[in-house]
Design a protein around this motif. Structure first.
Motif, mmCIF file in Angstrom:
data_model
loop_
_atom_site.group_PDB
_atom_site.id
_atom_site.type_symbol
_atom_site.label_atom_id
_atom_site.label_comp_id
_atom_site.label_asym_id
_atom_site.label_seq_id
_atom_site.Cartn_x
_atom_site.Cartn_y
_atom_site.Cartn_z
ATOM 1 N N LEU A 1 33.399 37.305 43.820
ATOM 2 C CA LEU A 1 33.515 37.717 45.221
ATOM 3 C C LEU A 1 34.936 37.566 45.755
ATOM 4 O O LEU A 1 35.371 38.339 46.603
ATOM 5 N N THR A 2 35.644 36.546 45.283
ATOM 6 C CA THR A 2 36.990 36.280 45.797
ATOM 7 C C THR A 2 38.095 36.861 44.916
ATOM 8 O O THR A 2 39.266 36.748 45.260
ATOM 9 N N ALA A 3 37.736 37.470 43.786
ATOM 10 C CA ALA A 3 38.754 37.975 42.856
ATOM 11 C C ALA A 3 39.528 39.156 43.436
ATOM 12 O O ALA A 3 40.715 39.328 43.158
ATOM 13 N N ASP A 4 38.862 39.986 44.225
ATOM 14 C CA ASP A 4 39.527 41.172 44.759
ATOM 15 C C ASP A 4 40.371 40.822 45.990
ATOM 16 O O ASP A 4 39.898 40.200 46.926
ATOM 17 N N THR A 5 41.631 41.204 45.919
ATOM 18 C CA THR A 5 42.548 41.058 47.056
ATOM 19 C C THR A 5 43.221 42.408 47.250
ATOM 20 O O THR A 5 42.885 43.388 46.577
ATOM 21 N N CYS A 6 44.204 42.461 48.130
ATOM 22 C CA CYS A 6 44.899 43.731 48.318
ATOM 23 C C CYS A 6 45.762 44.080 47.101
ATOM 24 O O CYS A 6 46.142 45.238 46.922
ATOM 25 N N TYR A 7 46.057 43.104 46.241
ATOM 26 C CA TYR A 7 46.880 43.351 45.055
ATOM 27 C C TYR A 7 46.065 43.379 43.764
ATOM 28 O O TYR A 7 46.483 43.963 42.778
ATOM 29 N N ILE A 8 44.916 42.707 43.747
ATOM 30 C CA ILE A 8 44.148 42.513 42.517
ATOM 31 C C ILE A 8 42.748 43.102 42.678
ATOM 32 O O ILE A 8 42.112 42.938 43.717
ATOM 33 N N SER A 9 42.272 43.756 41.633
ATOM 34 C CA SER A 9 40.878 44.198 41.589
ATOM 35 C C SER A 9 40.274 43.708 40.273
ATOM 36 O O SER A 9 40.998 43.314 39.365
ATOM 37 N N HIS A 10 38.953 43.742 40.208
ATOM 38 C CA HIS A 10 38.311 43.298 38.964
ATOM 39 C C HIS A 10 37.209 44.266 38.573
ATOM 40 O O HIS A 10 36.700 45.013 39.400
ATOM 41 N N ARG A 11 36.898 44.243 37.304
ATOM 42 C CA ARG A 11 35.742 44.964 36.797
ATOM 43 C C ARG A 11 35.134 44.129 35.673
ATOM 44 O O ARG A 11 35.825 43.342 35.026
ATOM 45 N N VAL A 12 33.843 44.300 35.480
ATOM 46 C CA VAL A 12 33.121 43.542 34.471
ATOM 47 C C VAL A 12 32.646 44.514 33.406
ATOM 48 O O VAL A 12 32.002 45.517 33.713
ATOM 49 N N LYS A 13 32.993 44.216 32.154
ATOM 50 C CA LYS A 13 32.532 45.013 31.018
ATOM 51 C C LYS A 13 31.477 44.199 30.280
ATOM 52 O O LYS A 13 31.676 43.008 30.029
ATOM 53 N N VAL A 14 30.359 44.835 29.946
ATOM 54 C CA VAL A 14 29.322 44.167 29.174
ATOM 55 C C VAL A 14 29.495 44.578 27.725
ATOM 56 O O VAL A 14 29.503 45.774 27.394
ATOM 57 N N LEU A 15 29.635 43.595 26.852
ATOM 58 C CA LEU A 15 29.849 43.841 25.432
ATOM 59 C C LEU A 15 28.549 43.595 24.671
ATOM 60 O O LEU A 15 27.585 43.061 25.212
ATOM 61 N N GLY A 16 28.531 43.937 23.404
ATOM 62 C CA GLY A 16 27.364 43.684 22.570
ATOM 63 C C GLY A 16 27.098 42.203 22.440
ATOM 64 O O GLY A 16 28.009 41.372 22.475
ATOM 65 N N GLY A 17 25.838 41.827 22.322
ATOM 66 C CA GLY A 17 25.477 40.415 22.175
ATOM 67 C C GLY A 17 25.419 39.683 23.504
ATOM 68 O O GLY A 17 25.367 38.456 23.520
ATOM 69 N N GLY A 18 25.475 40.401 24.621
ATOM 70 C CA GLY A 18 25.364 39.752 25.919
ATOM 71 C C GLY A 18 26.653 39.181 26.455
ATOM 72 O O GLY A 18 26.686 38.630 27.550
ATOM 73 N N GLU A 19 27.732 39.287 25.719
ATOM 74 C CA GLU A 19 29.020 38.788 26.213
ATOM 75 C C GLU A 19 29.567 39.737 27.265
ATOM 76 O O GLU A 19 29.221 40.908 27.306
ATOM 77 N N GLN A 20 30.424 39.184 28.110
ATOM 78 C CA GLN A 20 31.053 39.988 29.147
ATOM 79 C C GLN A 20 32.560 39.843 29.044
ATOM 80 O O GLN A 20 33.076 38.858 28.509
ATOM 81 N N MET A 21 33.251 40.818 29.581
ATOM 82 C CA MET A 21 34.702 40.771 29.686
ATOM 83 C C MET A 21 35.021 41.056 31.141
ATOM 84 O O MET A 21 34.604 42.078 31.689
ATOM 85 N N ILE A 22 35.706 40.121 31.794
ATOM 86 C CA ILE A 22 36.148 40.335 33.170
ATOM 87 C C ILE A 22 37.616 40.747 33.107
ATOM 88 O O ILE A 22 38.438 40.037 32.516
ATOM 89 N N VAL A 23 37.911 41.883 33.700
ATOM 90 C CA VAL A 23 39.271 42.407 33.691
ATOM 91 C C VAL A 23 39.824 42.298 35.105
ATOM 92 O O VAL A 23 39.279 42.875 36.044
ATOM 93 N N LEU A 24 40.898 41.502 35.254
ATOM 94 C CA LEU A 24 41.624 41.424 36.519
ATOM 95 C C LEU A 24 42.807 42.377 36.407
ATOM 96 O O LEU A 24 43.597 42.279 35.471
ATOM 97 N N GLU A 25 42.921 43.297 37.357
ATOM 98 C CA GLU A 25 43.975 44.304 37.281
ATOM 99 C C GLU A 25 44.811 44.294 38.549
ATOM 100 O O GLU A 25 44.291 44.301 39.658
ATOM 101 N N GLU A 26 46.109 44.286 38.357
ATOM 102 C CA GLU A 26 47.069 44.324 39.455
ATOM 103 C C GLU A 26 47.311 45.783 39.814
ATOM 104 O O GLU A 26 47.158 46.670 38.970
ATOM 105 N N ALA A 27 47.678 46.048 41.054
ATOM 106 C CA ALA A 27 47.856 47.422 41.540
ATOM 107 C C ALA A 27 48.849 48.217 40.686
ATOM 108 O O ALA A 27 48.725 49.431 40.545
ATOM 109 N N GLY A 28 49.827 47.540 40.090
ATOM 110 C CA GLY A 28 50.820 48.211 39.250
ATOM 111 C C GLY A 28 50.323 48.522 37.849
ATOM 112 O O GLY A 28 51.018 49.170 37.067
ATOM 113 N N GLY A 29 49.144 48.052 37.483
ATOM 114 C CA GLY A 29 48.571 48.383 36.180
ATOM 115 C C GLY A 29 48.470 47.224 35.198
ATOM 116 O O GLY A 29 47.750 47.312 34.207
ATOM 117 N N GLU A 30 49.161 46.118 35.449
ATOM 118 C CA GLU A 30 49.059 44.979 34.528
ATOM 119 C C GLU A 30 47.659 44.363 34.662
ATOM 120 O O GLU A 30 47.127 44.241 35.760
#
Length: 195
Positions: free
Chosen positions: A26-55
């Motif tokens: 809930l707090t990960a998203d700011t005006c500079y940062i966004s997040h997305r959650v990827k669900v991988l095989g085996g129930g694992e997840q990957m949380i991707v924090l992305e900066e507005a510039g692409g990093e």
């Protein structure tokens, strides 16, 4: 003041409860940062924090029972993304190595459950220890609350009583030097423990 070029997180781990994970998302998203959650095989997840510039920074998340185990190994250059990852690492008491890279040197921080345990400076001429953790307040309180020393003092006092009874029971013709030696040792030990 030296300008930080990048920050590296090496084998960093964090443990989050379900509530903490939801709070983080809930707090990960700011005006500079966004997040997305990827669900991988085996129930694992990957949380991707992305900066507005692409990093972006990827956190691997594996659920074990009620705990989410997050692992992180990355290099962060963008200050906004660096700040977000730092807050995550400190808030959720991360364990691992954090390298803060400056021009000409690197400061290496070793964290254990959110606390800095050691800091080293790495330059082209070698490594130098800057800080080494001694004892935290909670460790000192646990040591203070421990009754092991009190039990040892009580046992030593019982031994003194026993030895004095034996010494008093000796016939005047017998030599009490052995008992006196034991008593001197116990007196020295008691002095040390009671200090």
């Amino acid at each position: 003041m030296a300008q930080r070029l990048a920050t590296e997180y090496v084998n960093a781990t964090m443990q989050l409860t379900e509530f903490q994970m939801n709070q983080f998302l809930l707090t990960a998203d700011t005006c500079y940062i966004s997040h997305r959650v990827k669900v991988l095989g085996g129930g694992e997840q990957m949380i991707v924090l992305e900066e507005a510039g692409g990093e972006e920074v990827c956190l691997s998340v594996e659920r074990k029972g009620d705990i989410h185990w997050c692992t992180l190994s990355c290099r962060v250059v963008n200050p906004h993304l660096n700040n977000a990852v730092r807050k995550l690492f400190v808030t959720y008491k991360g364990t691992g190595t954090v390298n803060r890279i400056y021009h000409g040197f690197t400061m290496i921080y070793y964290y254990e459950r959110g606390s800095v345990r050691r800091i080293s400076e790495l330059t082209s001429s070698g490594s130098k220890l800057i800080y080494q953790h001694k004892h935290s307040l909670s460790e000192m309180m646990n040591l203070y609350k421990s009754e092991a020393i009190e039990r040892e003092i009580e046992e030593l006092r019982r031994n003194v009583d026993r030895l004095l009874d034996r010494r008093n029971a000796l016939k005047s013709a017998m030599n009490p030097d052995d008992i006196d030696g034991e008593l001197a040792f116990i007196a020295h030990r008691l002095l040390f423990l009671e200090a």
